[in-house]
Design a protein around this motif. Structure first.
Motif, PDB file in Angstrom:
ATOM      1  N   THR A  61       0.182 -12.052   5.863  1.00 43.94           N
ATOM      2  CA  THR A  61      -0.238 -10.663   6.024  1.00 43.94           C
ATOM      3  C   THR A  61      -1.339 -10.576   7.085  1.00 43.94           C
ATOM      4  OG1 THR A  61      -1.934 -10.834   4.317  1.00 43.94           O
ATOM      5  CG2 THR A  61       0.274 -10.130   3.612  1.00 43.94           C
ATOM      6  N   GLU A  98     -14.298  -9.176   3.910  1.00 44.84           N
ATOM      7  CA  GLU A  98     -13.645  -7.877   3.740  1.00 44.84           C
ATOM      8  C   GLU A  98     -14.255  -6.827   4.658  1.00 44.84           C
ATOM      9  OE1 GLU A  98     -12.403  -4.690   0.234  1.00 44.84           O
ATOM     10  OE2 GLU A  98     -13.435  -6.550  -0.275  1.00 44.84           O
ATOM     11  N   ILE A 101     -13.173  -7.507   8.245  1.00 45.29           N
ATOM     12  CA  ILE A 101     -11.762  -7.188   8.476  1.00 45.29           C
ATOM     13  C   ILE A 101     -11.576  -5.683   8.639  1.00 45.29           C
ATOM     14  CG2 ILE A 101      -9.498  -7.121   7.357  1.00 45.29           C
ATOM     15  CD1 ILE A 101     -10.152  -9.916   6.231  1.00 45.29           C
ATOM     16  N   LEU A 102     -12.172  -4.907   7.747  1.00 45.65           N
ATOM     17  CA  LEU A 102     -12.044  -3.451   7.837  1.00 45.65           C
ATOM     18  C   LEU A 102     -12.660  -2.929   9.127  1.00 45.65           C
ATOM     19  CD1 LEU A 102     -12.827  -2.446   4.142  1.00 45.65           C
ATOM     20  CD2 LEU A 102     -10.597  -2.503   5.273  1.00 45.65           C
ATOM     21  N   THR A 132       0.815  -1.218   0.000  1.00 47.22           N
ATOM     22  CA  THR A 132       0.000   0.000   0.000  1.00 47.22           C
ATOM     23  C   THR A 132       0.850   1.270   0.000  1.00 47.22           C
ATOM     24  OG1 THR A 132      -0.143  -0.135   2.422  1.00 47.22           O
ATOM     25  CG2 THR A 132      -1.941  -1.137   1.152  1.00 47.22           C
ATOM     26  N   ILE A 149      -3.596  -6.147  16.412  1.00 52.82           N
ATOM     27  CA  ILE A 149      -4.014  -7.130  15.403  1.00 52.82           C
ATOM     28  C   ILE A 149      -4.458  -8.414  16.094  1.00 52.82           C
ATOM     29  CG2 ILE A 149      -3.233  -8.573  13.485  1.00 52.82           C
ATOM     30  CD1 ILE A 149      -3.665  -5.617  12.754  1.00 52.82           C
ATOM     31  N   ARG A 202      -3.710  -3.499   6.391  1.00 52.26           N
ATOM     32  CA  ARG A 202      -4.312  -4.774   5.996  1.00 52.26           C
ATOM     33  C   ARG A 202      -3.318  -5.725   5.343  1.00 52.26           C
ATOM     34  NH1 ARG A 202      -9.593  -5.191   2.017  1.00 52.26           N
ATOM     35  NH2 ARG A 202      -9.666  -7.483   1.899  1.00 52.26           N
ATOM     36  N   PHE A 203      -2.434  -5.216   4.532  1.00 58.94           N
ATOM     37  CA  PHE A 203      -1.532  -6.088   3.780  1.00 58.94           C
ATOM     38  C   PHE A 203      -0.089  -6.048   4.290  1.00 58.94           C
ATOM     39  CE2 PHE A 203      -5.026  -5.063   0.843  1.00 58.94           C
ATOM     40  CZ  PHE A 203      -5.491  -6.355   0.622  1.00 58.94           C
ATOM     41  N   LEU A 247     -10.233  -3.839  12.058  1.00 56.35           N
ATOM     42  CA  LEU A 247      -9.070  -2.951  12.083  1.00 56.35           C
ATOM     43  C   LEU A 247      -9.440  -1.578  12.621  1.00 56.35           C
ATOM     44  CD1 LEU A 247      -7.341  -3.862   8.693  1.00 56.35           C
ATOM     45  CD2 LEU A 247      -6.534  -4.401  10.988  1.00 56.35           C
ATOM     46  N   ASP A 267      -4.205  -9.254   6.643  1.00 55.36           N
ATOM     47  CA  ASP A 267      -5.447  -9.620   5.971  1.00 55.36           C
ATOM     48  C   ASP A 267      -5.680 -11.124   6.025  1.00 55.36           C
ATOM     49  OD1 ASP A 267      -7.636  -8.728   3.884  1.00 55.36           O
ATOM     50  OD2 ASP A 267      -6.675 -10.499   3.024  1.00 55.36           O
ATOM     51  N   SER A 298      -7.141   0.782   7.192  1.00 53.88           N
ATOM     52  CA  SER A 298      -7.032  -0.212   6.121  1.00 53.88           C
ATOM     53  C   SER A 298      -5.611  -0.325   5.581  1.00 53.88           C
ATOM     54  CB  SER A 298      -7.990   0.149   4.983  1.00 53.88           C
ATOM     55  OG  SER A 298      -7.694   1.451   4.478  1.00 53.88           O
TER      56      SER A 298
END
Length: 532
Positions: free
Chosen positions: A374, A392, A395-396, A18, A424, A409-410, A399, A376, A406
């Motif tokens: 990750t 999705e 997850i958002l 990102t 996390i 996430r990765f 977080l 995610d 976001s």
């Protein structure tokens, strides 16, 4: 006299999916033969600053500086061989968690001997004697016995002392201590900090410390920026420049609490909410856990009501985490019964419904997250196992709940700070919407201001979802802030049961409980006295 260490405009960047993450942005300071404290919230760049000085940043990290020098040696242009020669011999770093800093397949003594022989031409017999002397210097009583033990065979406090011995055995000139006491109970914290102070003073080292005990001079890093907000020389109590004083972060009372070694106070207790009339959530009766011939739990009985927040306190090795792991089905009980929501559970085999209803947040975010997955993927995995869709969005939302956006996430765990990793881990536990949350020292890896944020988050989630908490903590301030009732554990047994109001009011029957409280308050008093 030239400084021992010069850091000018240090920057550390990490490329991610990102974009580029600037973990350290323009940090500058000098260090002589003195103690310097680097403070700031989780994610502000404290650990990465230390790792950059040591040359321990990951290969893909980009490290730049106008000047990064140790006694005139340019560390950025130094050859890999020179950096290896400096590490351990002249510059040493005590990492935050001895469990993952020590080699698990080598005995403690062998690791200390290896460090010494890497830098000095000494025989095995002499190296062993010096290693034993160093173990004695960090106040390990039976040094010859501990010499032959492996890291998993010692407590966290003893492991950290062994790490200090290994880092100091070759006589370094500069010591970097990265949160060396954050995961230890208050009595052990005081001992370890006293040992560090004594050894640094005796050896005339420069020390760059990230510890709760205040240092004579501070460098303050701003959160999520990694740059210096201000430098404060204790005595005049000024923090940096006008720009610094204009920063809300500099004025935040939470940071000053962190600066003084603070955390939630023991001054206020959470009121009880009619626990006796509530439905049973977890019941443990005469539970014993034996490892080989060692009795980790000895006939422990505990009852926790639905919607209650229940605390387990005690020194390191008292059996708190073992009890939590037995309830979670991660440790087999030798005797006794465990009932969850009225249903008896046996052994370590539980069904999917149990594992969705009961989630655990572990003490160590370094070990509880998969290093090659990750964020995610690690949040998606429990959803996939339990057949829960709309991943999705969940997850958002998770977080966002734990105060991360976001953009995380990765990322991989190594791209996160200790506090971010713990958030996390909390998000992963909450994403399944459990009814019971087992919290094993969930804030021990976090600084004081982030501790408060996470504890408030957990309490808000508990209230909104009607969750039941069982919380293990060595910090009595955290327990009184979060829990209505608590059990005090010593040597695998419950020695006292009381409410947090009883604890605050001093209605304590056991001398052991009183000593825990005195040690906790003493740690804070000593930290405040040294910052005055």
């Amino acid at each position: 006299m030239s400084p021992l260490l010069t850091v000018e405009d240090l920057r550390v960047r990490f490329p991610t999916r990102t974009g580029v993450v600037e973990a350290v942005r323009g940090v500058s300071f000098t260090l002589g033969r003195e103690r310097l404290g680097i403070v700031g919230e989780s994610g502000s760049g404290k650990s990465q600053t230390g790792r950059a000085i040591m040359g321990l940043t990951p290969p893909h990290a980009e490290v730049t500086a106008k000047r990064l020098a140790f006694e005139g040696i340019d560390l950025l242009s130094a050859s890999p061989k020179l950096r290896r020669d400096l590490r351990g011999k002249r510059i040493a770093m005590i990492l935050q968690d001895p469990k993952y800093s020590l080699n698990p397949v080598m005995s403690i003594g062998r690791q200390i001997v290896e460090t010494l022989r890497r830098h000095e031409k000494v025989g095995r017999a002499e190296a062993r004697e010096r290693a034993l002397d160093m173990l004695a210097a960090v106040q390990i009583r039976d040094a010859s016995r501990v010499f032959d033990l492996y890291p998993h065979e010692v407590s966290g406090g003893m492991g950290q002392r062994a790490m200090i011995a290994m880092m100091l055995v070759a006589g370094p000139e500069l010591l970097i201590a990265d949160e060396p006491t954050s995961a230890l109970d208050v009595t052990v914290q005081l001992e370890v900090l006293a040992i560090l102070d004594k050894l640094v003073a005796e050896r005339g080292m420069g020390a760059d410390l990230r510890v709760a005990r205040p240092a004579p001079r501070l460098v303050l890093l701003r959160p999520r920026a990694g740059d210096v907000c201000g430098q404060d020389r204790r005595g005049d109590r000024r923090v940096g420049t006008r720009q610094c004083q204009a920063s809300l972060y500099t004025r935040a009372p939470e940071l000053h609490a962190c600066d003084r070694g603070g955390s939630p106070s023991i001054a206020g207790a959470r009121p009880q909410t009619g626990v006796g009339a509530m439905t049973e959530a977890v019941s443990v009766e005469n539970l014993s856990v034996v490892f080989d011939e060692f009795k980790a739990l000895d006939a422990v009985s505990v009852d926790v009501a639905k919607g209650e927040s229940f605390g387990l306190v005690g020194e390191s090795g008292s059996g708190k985490s073992t009890l939590l792991r037995a309830v979670a089905g991660l440790t087999a009980a030798s005797e006794g019964t465990i009932r969850v929501s009225g249903r008896e559970v046996r052994g370590t085999r539980r069904d999917k419904a149990f594992y969705r209803a009961v989630q655990m947040v572990f003490q160590d975010p370094y070990g509880s997250l998969h290093p090659r997955q990750t964020v995610d993927r690690q949040l998606m995995e429990p959803l996939a196992i339990h057949g829960i869709g709309d991943g999705e969005r969940r997850i958002l939302k998770a977080l966002d709940e734990v105060g991360l956006g976001s953009s995380f996430r990765f990322r991989y765990p190594h791209q996160l700070s200790g506090g971010q990793r713990q958030r996390i881990a909390i998000a992963r536990a909450l994403i399944l919407e459990p009814s019971i949350l087992l919290l094993d020292e969930p804030t021990s890896a976090l600084d004081a201001s982030v501790q408060a944020e996470v504890l408030n988050l957990l309490e808000e989630v508990r209230r909104d979802r009607g969750l039941t908490f069982i919380m293990v903590s060595h910090d009595l301030g955290v327990v009184t802030h979060m829990c209505e009732r608590l059990a005090v554990m010593q040597n695998g047994r419950v020695v006292e049961r009381l409410s947090s109001a009883d604890l605050v009011a001093g209605r304590i029957a056991e001398e052991y409980t009183r000593n825990l409280m005195v040690a906790s308050k003493g740690f804070r008093r000593e930290a405040v006295a040294q910052s005055a």
